[in-house]
Design an enzyme around this catalytic site. Structure first.
Site, short mmCIF file in Angstrom:
data_model
loop_
_atom_site.label_atom_id
_atom_site.label_comp_id
_atom_site.label_asym_id
_atom_site.label_seq_id
_atom_site.Cartn_x
_atom_site.Cartn_y
_atom_site.Cartn_z
N GLY A 46 -4.62 6.39 2.62
CA GLY A 46 -5.09 4.97 2.94
C GLY A 46 -4.94 4.25 1.62
N GLN A 51 -7.30 -2.59 -4.09
CA GLN A 51 -6.95 -1.47 -4.89
C GLN A 51 -5.91 -1.76 -5.56
OE1 GLN A 51 -7.59 1.70 -1.39
NE2 GLN A 51 -8.04 2.87 -3.30
N CYS A 88 -10.64 9.20 -3.12
CA CYS A 88 -10.16 7.96 -3.33
C CYS A 88 -9.01 7.58 -4.43
CB CYS A 88 -11.35 6.88 -3.60
SG CYS A 88 -10.97 5.22 -3.70
N LEU A 89 -8.12 7.15 -3.91
CA LEU A 89 -7.19 6.93 -5.10
C LEU A 89 -7.50 5.98 -6.32
CD1 LEU A 89 -3.92 6.02 -2.79
CD2 LEU A 89 -4.56 8.18 -4.03
N HIS A 130 -13.18 3.89 5.52
CA HIS A 130 -13.26 4.07 3.86
C HIS A 130 -12.43 2.97 3.65
CE1 HIS A 130 -12.30 6.36 0.19
NE2 HIS A 130 -11.73 5.29 -0.09
N GLU A 131 -11.44 2.53 4.14
CA GLU A 131 -10.49 1.34 3.77
C GLU A 131 -11.36 0.11 4.23
OE1 GLU A 131 -8.48 1.96 1.83
OE2 GLU A 131 -8.09 4.24 2.40
N HIS A 134 -13.66 -0.84 1.39
CA HIS A 134 -13.02 -1.41 0.13
C HIS A 134 -12.99 -2.94 0.16
CE1 HIS A 134 -11.59 1.81 -2.42
NE2 HIS A 134 -10.97 2.50 -1.43
#
Ligand SMILES: [Zn+2]
Length: 154
Positions: A46, A51, A88-89, A130-131, A134
């Site tokens: 995701g 991000q 997380c990226l 999670h997204e 963000h």
């Protein structure tokens, strides 16, 4: 289509609240395309627009079942709980245990501007939560029960 740079670690933009998308124009469509490319390049599940430095409420998710594009996503239902490891990226090399709902329903707009709802369980529910976090400047590390960064075994 382009791969964008993923903002990482203490980048301030990750802590900002993203703005709602009012009009789906070419910029938003390009954003969606670039986010997909960036997600696949990074081999993540995701990615949220902040991000890549864009403070818009846009998310892409793919848990291996095809791309899901979410514009202005809102979690409208949640049920149960799951406790599992998350990464997380934007926080490469780190992981932690986070409690999330077992099932959620997310309401969002697609790229044609049509509102839809989609349910997700397990990993998909986790990715949706999670997204969406963000978009509100929240990272999983704010919610984690335990940091597992150093306990990952080979
Ligand atoms: Zn993340």
């Amino acid at each position: 289509m382009a791969i964008r740079i993923i903002r990482k670690d203490d980048d301030e933009i990750l802590r900002k609240v993203s703005k709602k998308v009012e009009v789906i124009d070419d910029r938003i469509l390009t954003l969606l395309d670039d986010m997909k490319d960036t997600l696949y390049d990074a081999q993540g599940v995701g990615l949220a627009a902040p991000q890549i430095g864009v403070l818009r409420r846009v998310v892409v998710v793919d848990i291996g079942e095809g791309i899901i594009e979410l514009i202005n996503p809102v979690i409208v239902y949640e049920n149960g709980e799951q406790v599992d490891e998350e990464g997380c990226l934007s926080l490469p090399g780190r992981s932690g245990i986070v409690k999330r709902p077992e099932k959620v329903i997310v309401r969002a707009m697609d790229r044609e501007g049509k509102t839809f709802e989609m349910s997700g369980t397990e990993l998909l529910a986790r990715a949706f939560c999670h997204e969406v976090d963000h978009l509100n400047g929240v990272l999983y590390t704010d919610k984690m029960i335990r940091d597992t960064t150093d306990s990952s075994e080979e």
